[in-house]
Design a protein around this motif. Sequence first.
Motif, PDB file in Angstrom:
ATOM      1  N   MET A 144       4.712 -72.009 -49.753  1.00  0.00           N
ATOM      2  CA  MET A 144       3.699 -70.605 -50.830  1.00  0.00           C
ATOM      3  C   MET A 144       2.511 -69.778 -50.097  1.00  0.00           C
ATOM      4  N   PHE A 145       2.984 -69.448 -49.068  1.00  0.00           N
ATOM      5  CA  PHE A 145       1.566 -68.705 -48.758  1.00  0.00           C
ATOM      6  C   PHE A 145       2.341 -66.956 -47.790  1.00  0.00           C
ATOM      7  N   ASN A 146       3.503 -66.982 -48.284  1.00  0.00           N
ATOM      8  CA  ASN A 146       3.971 -65.529 -48.166  1.00  0.00           C
ATOM      9  C   ASN A 146       3.401 -64.704 -49.467  1.00  0.00           C
ATOM     10  N   GLU A 147       3.425 -63.368 -48.970  1.00  0.00           N
ATOM     11  CA  GLU A 147       3.063 -62.438 -49.619  1.00  0.00           C
ATOM     12  C   GLU A 147       4.378 -62.164 -50.438  1.00  0.00           C
ATOM     13  N   ARG A 148       3.796 -61.715 -51.496  1.00  0.00           N
ATOM     14  CA  ARG A 148       4.751 -61.848 -53.251  1.00  0.00           C
ATOM     15  C   ARG A 148       4.732 -60.640 -54.104  1.00  0.00           C
ATOM     16  N   GLY A 149       6.018 -60.393 -54.072  1.00  0.00           N
ATOM     17  CA  GLY A 149       6.317 -59.236 -55.073  1.00  0.00           C
ATOM     18  C   GLY A 149       7.268 -59.094 -55.502  1.00  0.00           C
ATOM     19  N   VAL A 150       7.278 -57.862 -56.627  1.00  0.00           N
ATOM     20  CA  VAL A 150       8.458 -57.529 -57.784  1.00  0.00           C
ATOM     21  C   VAL A 150       8.723 -56.451 -57.592  1.00  0.00           C
ATOM     22  N   LEU A 151       9.874 -56.010 -57.676  1.00  0.00           N
ATOM     23  CA  LEU A 151      10.928 -55.143 -57.550  1.00  0.00           C
ATOM     24  C   LEU A 151      11.260 -54.081 -58.844  1.00  0.00           C
ATOM     25  N   LEU A 152       9.954 -53.017 -58.672  1.00  0.00           N
ATOM     26  CA  LEU A 152      10.445 -52.554 -60.510  1.00  0.00           C
ATOM     27  C   LEU A 152      11.429 -52.014 -60.657  1.00  0.00           C
ATOM     28  N   LYS A 153      11.954 -51.228 -61.995  1.00  0.00           N
ATOM     29  CA  LYS A 153      13.114 -50.871 -61.911  1.00  0.00           C
ATOM     30  C   LYS A 153      13.132 -49.573 -61.166  1.00  0.00           C
ATOM     31  N   GLY A 154      12.545 -49.206 -61.387  1.00  0.00           N
ATOM     32  CA  GLY A 154      11.995 -46.965 -60.391  1.00  0.00           C
ATOM     33  C   GLY A 154      12.312 -47.559 -59.186  1.00  0.00           C
ATOM     34  N   GLY A 155      12.390 -48.845 -58.646  1.00  0.00           N
ATOM     35  CA  GLY A 155      12.469 -48.468 -56.896  1.00  0.00           C
ATOM     36  C   GLY A 155      11.572 -49.019 -56.150  1.00  0.00           C
ATOM     37  N   VAL A 156       9.530 -48.980 -57.065  1.00  0.00           N
ATOM     38  CA  VAL A 156       8.508 -49.418 -56.497  1.00  0.00           C
ATOM     39  C   VAL A 156       8.575 -50.714 -56.417  1.00  0.00           C
ATOM     40  N   ILE A 157       7.864 -50.908 -55.500  1.00  0.00           N
ATOM     41  CA  ILE A 157       7.796 -52.800 -55.143  1.00  0.00           C
ATOM     42  C   ILE A 157       6.126 -53.279 -55.818  1.00  0.00           C
ATOM     43  N   PHE A 158       6.143 -53.697 -56.286  1.00  0.00           N
ATOM     44  CA  PHE A 158       4.239 -53.994 -56.703  1.00  0.00           C
ATOM     45  C   PHE A 158       3.997 -55.617 -56.701  1.00  0.00           C
ATOM     46  N   PRO A 159       2.799 -55.533 -55.321  1.00  0.00           N
ATOM     47  CA  PRO A 159       2.898 -56.494 -54.972  1.00  0.00           C
ATOM     48  C   PRO A 159       1.865 -57.712 -56.003  1.00  0.00           C
ATOM     49  N   ALA A 160       1.644 -59.030 -55.654  1.00  0.00           N
ATOM     50  CA  ALA A 160       1.150 -59.431 -56.491  1.00  0.00           C
ATOM     51  C   ALA A 160      -0.040 -60.269 -55.809  1.00  0.00           C
ATOM     52  N   ALA A 161      -1.216 -60.399 -56.785  1.00  0.00           N
ATOM     53  CA  ALA A 161      -2.494 -61.308 -55.754  1.00  0.00           C
ATOM     54  C   ALA A 161      -1.810 -62.317 -55.407  1.00  0.00           C
ATOM     55  N   ARG A 162      -2.705 -62.293 -53.621  1.00  0.00           N
ATOM     56  CA  ARG A 162      -2.364 -63.068 -52.205  1.00  0.00           C
ATOM     57  C   ARG A 162      -3.000 -64.466 -53.275  1.00  0.00           C
ATOM     58  N   VAL A 163      -2.287 -65.527 -52.740  1.00  0.00           N
ATOM     59  CA  VAL A 163      -3.509 -67.043 -53.449  1.00  0.00           C
ATOM     60  C   VAL A 163      -3.718 -67.307 -52.227  1.00  0.00           C
ATOM     61  N   PRO A 164      -4.868 -68.276 -52.456  1.00  0.00           N
ATOM     62  CA  PRO A 164      -5.676 -68.711 -51.274  1.00  0.00           C
ATOM     63  C   PRO A 164      -5.039 -69.694 -50.215  1.00  0.00           C
ATOM     64  N   THR A 165      -4.840 -68.903 -48.952  1.00  0.00           N
ATOM     65  CA  THR A 165      -4.815 -70.474 -48.128  1.00  0.00           C
ATOM     66  C   THR A 165      -5.218 -71.393 -48.072  1.00  0.00           C
ATOM     67  N   PRO A 166      -4.704 -72.457 -47.270  1.00  0.00           N
ATOM     68  CA  PRO A 166      -5.614 -73.239 -46.272  1.00  0.00           C
ATOM     69  C   PRO A 166      -6.927 -73.389 -45.947  1.00  0.00           C
ATOM     70  N   ALA A 167      -7.062 -72.443 -45.076  1.00  0.00           N
ATOM     71  CA  ALA A 167      -8.372 -72.133 -44.326  1.00  0.00           C
ATOM     72  C   ALA A 167      -9.410 -71.583 -45.636  1.00  0.00           C
ATOM     73  N   GLN A 168      -8.946 -71.175 -46.285  1.00  0.00           N
ATOM     74  CA  GLN A 168     -10.709 -70.915 -47.164  1.00  0.00           C
ATOM     75  C   GLN A 168     -10.327 -72.609 -48.429  1.00  0.00           C
ATOM     76  N   MET A 169      -9.253 -72.700 -48.822  1.00  0.00           N
ATOM     77  CA  MET A 169      -9.516 -74.214 -49.559  1.00  0.00           C
ATOM     78  C   MET A 169     -10.149 -74.890 -49.167  1.00  0.00           C
ATOM     79  N   THR A 170     -10.138 -75.101 -47.626  1.00  0.00           N
ATOM     80  CA  THR A 170     -10.855 -76.711 -47.048  1.00  0.00           C
ATOM     81  C   THR A 170     -12.321 -75.656 -46.367  1.00  0.00           C
ATOM     82  N   GLU A 171     -12.689 -74.232 -46.546  1.00  0.00           N
ATOM     83  CA  GLU A 171     -13.934 -73.532 -46.453  1.00  0.00           C
ATOM     84  C   GLU A 171     -14.500 -74.114 -47.597  1.00  0.00           C
TER      85      GLU A 171
END
Length: 341
Positions: A144-171
Amino acid sequence: MSVAPGQPAQPAVVDFLSVDVLTDNVSDTYVSKTLFAVSEFANVVLAGAKEISGETLLVANLGYGLRLRTRIGQREHVLLFDTGTEGAAFIRNCRNLGLDLGSVEAIAITHGHWDHMGAVPAAIDAIVARRGRESVTVHVNPGMFNERGVLLKGGVIFPAARVPTPAQMTERGARVVNDGAARLLLDGHFYYSGEIPRVTTFETGREDHLCRRDNSEEWRPDPYLMDERMLIVHVRDLGLVVFTACSHAGVVNVCTEVRRLFPDLPIHAVMGGLHLGGVMEHIIPQTVEGLRPFDIRYIIAGHCTGWRALHALADTYGERVSQSAVGTSYTFDASAPSPAG
């Protein structure tokens, strides 16, 4: 409680299951409901609203999150199934429904996308404020903690917001179970799946989805989102209620895996996003026909299903199909009369 590979443990048979839709794409208090559903309008009145206004109703936004409450005898358990997009909307919606987040014991996350995990920090904070640190368990898996992105039609990769990591949730005060295996949650009231096999010929995912571990790597295709999980509850005298938040696996693959795991139990309801909108619309006909052998009593479709798929399902299966909407609540209880919607 982990489930041994190849030996699916049976979930407990619950007497009662209630579902509150905390986050969904659609707000529609006017549409007719199934007999076991109560609308947003009625729920905010029950929660104490003195008038109907923009402030007393709920916010719909792109995402999905549910509160599930089960009971066996006098023993109840409460779990969040995803949370949705962002904290402010999540907290507002819970407040307007009069829901006490202090009763939540666990959060089951389906996959590592922001529209399902964005409100997790706010949810943890609210629960910990009521229950104390390490009083809520968050269930995830390492994919679940890979960085995610979407490839737009024009060839640009648009990143998705990162999700909270296990360490951040534990904190923040949560206990985190980060494991890819299936497991039973909260005295076996909930079955949280392992990896969902991709077996159909047409549910091949989205080619525009990409992932990478972090920015030290190149983006790579991620059409299948193998980190996605589902949740199952077995309700006495009804059968299985299957929760699939986004169906990146394909809802026919989801139901196929449910049937493999629990071949002798009927699927009473499937609830969640079916991911058949936009670029996925081309598989609507195969999906509609692919669901037929499962004889699902109710399909409650929301989030990423899309209106074309909802119409196609309703045209084929009639009143078995309904639109999920934020603020709606559902009760699965064979012993109780169905409330008016």
